[in-house]
Design an enzyme around this catalytic site. Sequence first.
Site, PDB file in Angstrom:
ATOM      1  N   LYS A 166       0.747  -1.209  -0.045  1.00 17.58           N
ATOM      2  CA  LYS A 166      -0.053   0.065  -0.075  1.00 17.58           C
ATOM      3  C   LYS A 166       0.892   1.337   0.125  1.00 17.58           C
ATOM      4  O   LYS A 166       0.607   2.071  -0.674  1.00 17.58           O
ATOM      5  CB  LYS A 166      -0.824   0.067   1.158  1.00 17.58           C
ATOM      6  CG  LYS A 166      -1.902   1.239   1.113  1.00 17.58           C
ATOM      7  CD  LYS A 166      -2.814   1.223   2.371  1.00 17.58           C
ATOM      8  CE  LYS A 166      -3.476   2.659   2.584  1.00 17.58           C
ATOM      9  NZ  LYS A 166      -4.463   2.768   3.654  1.00 17.58           N
TER      10      LYS A 166
ATOM     11  N   GLU B 251      10.681  -4.580   4.309  1.00 15.23           N
ATOM     12  CA  GLU B 251      10.726  -6.266   4.030  1.00 15.23           C
ATOM     13  C   GLU B 251      10.361  -6.279   2.479  1.00 15.23           C
ATOM     14  O   GLU B 251      10.997  -7.118   1.611  1.00 15.23           O
ATOM     15  CB  GLU B 251       9.720  -7.126   4.866  1.00 15.23           C
ATOM     16  CG  GLU B 251      10.010  -7.204   6.303  1.00 15.23           C
ATOM     17  CD  GLU B 251       9.409  -6.020   7.133  1.00 15.23           C
ATOM     18  OE1 GLU B 251       9.034  -5.103   6.502  1.00 15.23           O
ATOM     19  OE2 GLU B 251       9.391  -6.249   8.320  1.00 15.23           O
TER      20      GLU B 251
ATOM     21  N   GLY C  65      -4.784  -1.829   4.563  1.00 14.50           N
ATOM     22  CA  GLY C  65      -4.044  -2.916   4.212  1.00 14.50           C
ATOM     23  C   GLY C  65      -4.562  -4.271   4.565  1.00 14.50           C
ATOM     24  O   GLY C  65      -4.522  -5.331   3.469  1.00 14.50           O
ATOM     25  N   ARG C  66      -5.008  -4.367   5.546  1.00 13.25           N
ATOM     26  CA  ARG C  66      -5.874  -5.718   5.829  1.00 13.25           C
ATOM     27  C   ARG C  66      -7.309  -6.057   5.257  1.00 13.25           C
ATOM     28  O   ARG C  66      -7.780  -7.211   5.606  1.00 13.25           O
ATOM     29  CB  ARG C  66      -5.769  -6.166   7.478  1.00 13.25           C
ATOM     30  CG  ARG C  66      -6.342  -4.964   8.325  1.00 13.25           C
ATOM     31  CD  ARG C  66      -6.107  -5.105   9.786  1.00 13.25           C
ATOM     32  NE  ARG C  66      -6.590  -4.059  10.420  1.00 13.25           N
ATOM     33  CZ  ARG C  66      -5.871  -2.939  10.679  1.00 13.25           C
ATOM     34  NH1 ARG C  66      -4.927  -2.873  10.146  1.00 13.25           N
ATOM     35  NH2 ARG C  66      -6.262  -2.032  11.387  1.00 13.25           N
TER      36      ARG C  66
ATOM     37  N   GLU D  80      -4.669  -6.995  14.461  1.00 19.00           N
ATOM     38  CA  GLU D  80      -4.407  -5.779  14.017  1.00 19.00           C
ATOM     39  C   GLU D  80      -5.433  -4.642  14.144  1.00 19.00           C
ATOM     40  O   GLU D  80      -5.174  -3.365  14.401  1.00 19.00           O
ATOM     41  CB  GLU D  80      -3.581  -5.947  12.749  1.00 19.00           C
ATOM     42  CG  GLU D  80      -2.571  -4.512  12.485  1.00 19.00           C
ATOM     43  CD  GLU D  80      -2.007  -4.611  11.191  1.00 19.00           C
ATOM     44  OE1 GLU D  80      -2.457  -4.518  10.018  1.00 19.00           O
ATOM     45  OE2 GLU D  80      -0.644  -4.936  11.354  1.00 19.00           O
TER      46      GLU D  80
ATOM     47  N   HIS E 265      -5.608 -33.883  17.019  1.00 10.70           N
ATOM     48  CA  HIS E 265      -4.544 -34.880  17.528  1.00 10.70           C
ATOM     49  C   HIS E 265      -3.243 -33.898  18.053  1.00 10.70           C
ATOM     50  O   HIS E 265      -2.309 -34.392  18.320  1.00 10.70           O
ATOM     51  CB  HIS E 265      -4.212 -35.592  16.374  1.00 10.70           C
ATOM     52  CG  HIS E 265      -5.119 -36.535  15.906  1.00 10.70           C
ATOM     53  ND1 HIS E 265      -5.339 -37.632  16.448  1.00 10.70           N
ATOM     54  CD2 HIS E 265      -6.064 -36.365  15.080  1.00 10.70           C
ATOM     55  CE1 HIS E 265      -6.620 -38.278  16.059  1.00 10.70           C
ATOM     56  NE2 HIS E 265      -6.910 -37.516  14.996  1.00 10.70           N
TER      57      HIS E 265
ATOM     58  N   LYS F 232       9.429  -0.906  14.241  1.00  9.57           N
ATOM     59  CA  LYS F 232       9.944  -0.507  13.149  1.00  9.57           C
ATOM     60  C   LYS F 232      10.924   0.533  13.036  1.00  9.57           C
ATOM     61  O   LYS F 232      12.011   0.627  12.515  1.00  9.57           O
ATOM     62  CB  LYS F 232       8.771  -0.021  12.046  1.00  9.57           C
ATOM     63  CG  LYS F 232       7.855  -1.079  11.351  1.00  9.57           C
ATOM     64  CD  LYS F 232       6.916  -0.241  10.520  1.00  9.57           C
ATOM     65  CE  LYS F 232       5.751  -1.132  10.063  1.00  9.57           C
ATOM     66  NZ  LYS F 232       4.817  -0.551   9.369  1.00  9.57           N
TER      67      LYS F 232
HETATM   68  O1  F6P Z   1       3.214  -3.073   9.621  1.00 10.47           O
HETATM   69  C1  F6P Z   1       1.756  -3.412   9.502  1.00 10.47           C
HETATM   70  C2  F6P Z   1       1.102  -2.803   8.307  1.00 10.47           C
HETATM   71  O2  F6P Z   1       1.295  -1.624   8.059  1.00 10.47           O
HETATM   72  C3  F6P Z   1       0.062  -3.620   7.799  1.00 10.47           C
HETATM   73  O3  F6P Z   1      -1.131  -2.971   8.394  1.00 10.47           O
HETATM   74  C4  F6P Z   1       0.030  -3.770   6.448  1.00 10.47           C
HETATM   75  O4  F6P Z   1      -0.742  -4.837   5.966  1.00 10.47           O
HETATM   76  C5  F6P Z   1       1.594  -4.325   6.362  1.00 10.47           C
HETATM   77  O5  F6P Z   1       2.238  -3.536   7.307  1.00 10.47           O
HETATM   78  C6  F6P Z   1       2.083  -3.783   4.984  1.00 10.47           C
HETATM   79  O6  F6P Z   1       1.817  -2.526   4.556  1.00 10.47           O
HETATM   80  P1  F6P Z   1       2.051  -2.289   2.994  1.00 10.47           P
HETATM   81  O7  F6P Z   1       1.028  -2.870   2.310  1.00 10.47           O
HETATM   82  O8  F6P Z   1       2.073  -0.761   2.913  1.00 10.47           O
HETATM   83  O9  F6P Z   1       3.557  -2.722   2.521  1.00 10.47           O
END
Ligand code: F6P
Length: 510
Positions: free
Chosen positions: A197, A203, A256-257, A342, A373, A483
Site C-alpha cells: 500500500k 521487507e 492494508g488488511r 491488528e 490430534h 519498525k
Molecule cells: O506494519 C503493519 C502494516 O502496516 C500492515 O497494516 C500492512 O498490511 C503491512 O504493514 C504492509 O504494509 P504495506 O502494504 O504498506 O507494505
Amino acid sequence: MNEVISAAWQRLAMLDRPSLGELFDRDRDRFDKLSQRIEFDIPDNGTNGLLLDWSKTHLDEPTLDAFEALAEVCGFAAAQAALFGGDVVNPTEGRAATHGAMRGSGTEADVEEGEALLARMGMLVGAIHDGALGDVKHLIHIGIGGSALGPDLAVDALTRDLELVDVHVVSNIDGLALEQAFAACDPNHTLIAVASKTFTTIETMTNAASALKWLQDNGVSDPSGRVVALTANPEGAVEWGIDETRILPFPESVGGRYSLWSSIGFPVALAVGMDDFRAMLAGAKAIDDHFRSNEGRANGPLLAAFADQYYARIRRCQTRAVFAYDERLALFPDYLQQLEMESNGKSVTAGGEPVIGPTAPITWGGVGTDAQHAVFQLLHQGTHLVPVDFIASIAPGDELDPAHHRQLLMNCFAQGAALMAGKSSDDPARAYPGDRPSAMILVDDLDAAMLGALIAFHEHRTFANAVLMEINPFDQFGVELGKSIAKQIDSGEGDFDPSTKALMTAAGLS
Ligand code: F6P
C-alpha cells in the site's frame, strides 16, 4: 467514560450464567433461534449459502436483549451507515474505510472508482493471459501483512483444481523465503508483483530489489518490464522504476488488511481468472447486503460479535480459536489473526480514552482434523475457557472416496458436541467438564464466491466488535515503534538498553 455504555456493560455482567446444557434443556428450539442461513445467488455462479450456528454458545434471550441494547447505545446503526457512506471512520488517520466499495458496497463515487480500478486490473490480467508479456508461467507476489495474507489465502484456497499461473507469495525478509520461490520458478517465465500500500515497507522493498536482481542475474531482458506494482502510492512505484502501465493503484482509504478486494488481489485473478475473482467480490457483496439490511441478532456478523464480546469481556477469555475443517482454508486462521488482532488489539477508544474492558482476544487456530490430534486436549480438559469456531463445507473439495469427507464432517460435529456435553468419570483424569462453547459456520460449497463471503463476514464481525468496544479498527500504530527501533539499530544511532546492545554485539550488528 460514557455512563450509558458502562451501564449497558454492567447489565450484561449481572446476568445469570446458565450452562449450555441448561440452555438447551430450557429451550429445545434453541438451534432454530440461534442459527441462520444466509443464501445468495450470483449470476453464472449459482446459489450458495452459509449456515451460521451460534446455539452452542452461552447467548440466551436476556443476553441478546442486553447486547442489542449495548449496540444501540454504541451507535451501531450510525457507525455502519458511516462505514458504507464513506465518512471518516478512521479518525486517527482522518480516513474513510472504503474496502466495501471495491466490491460494490459504498457511495456511488467510491463504487464507480472501484469498478474502474477493477476494469484496469482485468485488462492487465487478460493481456497477461493472452501472452502480452510472453509465456508467463509463474508469479512471485511480494508483500507482507495485508498485502500478502489475503492473496496467499485466496490463491491457496481456490487453486486446488486449476492454476492458470503458478503463484508464490513471499513476505518474510528472511532471504530463505525468496530463495525458495526462486528455486520453484523459471526466471524467463516469471513476473514479479510488488504489493505494498505504502510502497515503503522495508521487507517488501528489500525482497523486491532482490527479485529484480534475480531476473537481471539470470539474463532476463528488460527485467523491470517483468514487474507489476499493486499500491496506493503509484508515485512511489514510478520512482522505484515501474512503468505506469504496470501499476495497479488502489485508494488510500482501503486499509492494508482489507485490501484483498483491490488490486492487491491481482495474484488471485492471475491464478484463477477474472471471472472467479469477480465471483469472490460478488460473494463478499452478498454479505455486505446482509450486514446492511439486518438488525440486532438477525445480523449474522453482529450476532457473532455479541458472542465474541460475551466471552472476551464477560467471561474474560483471552483467546478465541478457529478451526477450518477444510484443507483449502488452512491459511484462514493466519489471515484472521491480522484482521482481528491488528484491527482490534487496542487499549484506547476511538476518542482516545482508555477502554473499559479487554479488547481483541488472541486469535489462533488450525485445520481439523490435524488440530484434534495436537491441541484439542487443552480445549477439552485444560484450565482455559476458549470459545471455538468451526468452519466446514458440505460439498467436498476432493474427489476421493466420499468416506474422507464424511469422516471430516463427522469429526467436526463431534468436537462441538463433546466440548459442550463433556463427560463425567470417577477418574478425574478421564473427566471432561463440558459447557465449552463453539460456533459453526457450515457452507454449502467453498467456491470463490463463498470464500469472498466468509472473508467479508469476518471483516464485518471485526467491525461490529470494534463498535461495541468503541475502538477504531482501522489504524495500527502499535506496529510502528518496533519498525523505528529497527531503523535505529540499522543506522547505529540511538541509545539501546543493555540487553539489546549485547544482542547486537553478539550478532555482529554493531
Ligand atoms: O506494519 C503493519 C502494516 O502496516 C500492515 O497494516 C500492512 O498490511 C503491512 O504493514 C504492509 O504494509 P504495506 O502494504 O504498506 O507494505
